[in-house]
Design an enzyme around this catalytic site. Structure first.
Site, PDB file in Angstrom:
ATOM      1  N   LYS A 172      36.156 -32.078 -18.288  1.00 26.69           N
ATOM      2  CA  LYS A 172      36.641 -30.948 -19.142  1.00 26.69           C
ATOM      3  C   LYS A 172      36.488 -31.388 -20.722  1.00 26.69           C
ATOM      4  CE  LYS A 172      41.027 -31.757 -16.526  1.00 26.69           C
ATOM      5  NZ  LYS A 172      42.200 -32.361 -16.612  1.00 26.69           N
TER       6      LYS A 172
ATOM      7  N   HIS B 291      22.139 -53.752 -16.867  1.00 29.50           N
ATOM      8  CA  HIS B 291      23.006 -54.161 -15.673  1.00 29.50           C
ATOM      9  C   HIS B 291      23.272 -55.307 -15.472  1.00 29.50           C
ATOM     10  CE1 HIS B 291      24.872 -53.221 -11.872  1.00 29.50           C
ATOM     11  NE2 HIS B 291      23.939 -52.609 -11.064  1.00 29.50           N
TER      12      HIS B 291
ATOM     13  N   ARG C 118      27.552 -50.625  -4.105  1.00 30.87           N
ATOM     14  CA  ARG C 118      27.651 -52.053  -4.302  1.00 30.87           C
ATOM     15  C   ARG C 118      28.359 -52.315  -5.449  1.00 30.87           C
ATOM     16  NH1 ARG C 118      23.594 -51.198  -1.341  1.00 30.87           N
ATOM     17  NH2 ARG C 118      23.408 -49.522  -2.855  1.00 30.87           N
TER      18      ARG C 118
END
Ligand code: CP
Length: 306
Positions: free
Chosen positions: A80, A129, A51
């Site tokens: 890396k 969030h 989402r």
């Protein structure tokens, strides 16, 4: 230049303006369809997402802009050993705004300190969030007609569920909200949110274990999944994962106008038989996520739409 790390980065006035803009985008999408022409959004996702990443990308495309990015740490130079600080310096050369999801709490904040473009926290570990919270607030305000004067039950993994942490922080700024925290003992709301957010703001709240005990009082029920990826061992997850299952029988205990929200993804905590109940608004909620992210991109890029 403004970033979004936490819902409190927006004042209540700024938040209300943003929600008004999202409602206008919903009503008049064509008015906004060229407003970000020539602008690029980078989505830097070090953790899985359906989402958040795709609604950000849909939002920018709906605004006439372009998108670039990566959807896993493995497909970027993080594999890396590149640091978030170096990555954002590079992305600042390629894009005008970025949304970052990262398993480490605070990683988007670190990025924002080295960035020359607005950075949006698209979820950092079990911490915050904020754009899910904007989605939740838009859903509640659009469908209930108000932000305030309600009893909300937050149910499930309140310990690791970052959407719950951000939503509580945002809601304590609105009047007359009663929180019912519904969780097993092991997944209770962390002390820092209970003490620093709820108690510090003299917020009315109670904690219960049984969903059935809370349901009759609720105007809103915010279900969450048990956050498998934050558990230290599989056994604990398996023991907790089906602690709550909202089904048709339990829905009979709820008010006729109670709304069921869920940030999604759902696992077992809401039976699919509830999906056809008019009170189940979690798929509509995901649609609101596109409008509110369009509004956020316009706001952070300071684009004026005539
Ligand atoms: N609600 C939410 O953050 O969903 P995704 O993990 O699919 O982005």
């Amino acid at each position: 230049m403004k970033h979004l790390m936490n819902p409190l980065d927006l004042s209540v006035e700024e938040l209300n303006r943003l929600l008004d803009l999202a409602n206008d985008i919903e009503a008049n999408p064509s008015r906004y369809s060229h407003s970000c022409e020539g602008k690029k959004l980078a989505t830097l996702f070090y953790e899985p997402s359906t989402r958040t990443r795709l609604s950000f990308e849909a939002a920018m495309l709906n605004l006439g802009g372009s998108v670039l990015g990566f959807s896993s740490a493995d497909s970027s130079s993080a594999a890396k050993g590149e640091s978030v600080s170096d990555t954002i310096r590079i992305i600042s050369c390629y894009a005008d705004i970025c949304a970052m999801r990262h398993p480490k709490e605070g990683a988007p904040l670190v990025a924002s300190m080295k960035s020359s473009i607005p950075v949006i926290n698209a979820g950092d570990g079990g911490h915050q969030h904020p754009t899910q919270t904007l989605t939740d607030l838009l859903t509640i305000r659009s469908l209930k007609g108000r932000l305030g004067d309600f009893t909300i039950g937050l149910c499930g993994d309140l310990k690791f569920g970052r959407t719950v942490h951000s939503l509580i922080q945002a809601l304590v700024r609105y009047p007359n909200i009663h929180f019912v925290l519904i969780s097993p003992e092991e997944l209770r709301l962390p002390d820092n949110i209970r003490d620093e957010v709820l108690i510090k703001n003299n917020q009315d709240f109670r904690e219960v274990v049984r969903l059935e005990d809370a349901l009759p009082d609720l105007d809103l029920l915010y279900m969450t999944r048990v956050q498998k990826e934050r558990f230290f061992n599989e056994e604990d997850y398996i023991r907790m994962k089906d602690f709550y299952i909202l089904d048709k029988e339990k829905m009979k205990l709820a008010k006729e106008d109670m709304l069921v929200l869920h940030p999604l993804p759902r696992v077992n905590e809401i039976s699919t038989e509830v999906d056809d109940d008019p009170r189940a608004v979690y798929f509509k909620q995901a649609q609101y996520g596109v409008y509110v992210r369009m509004a956020l991109i316009l706001t952070l890029l300071e684009v004026e739409v005539c």
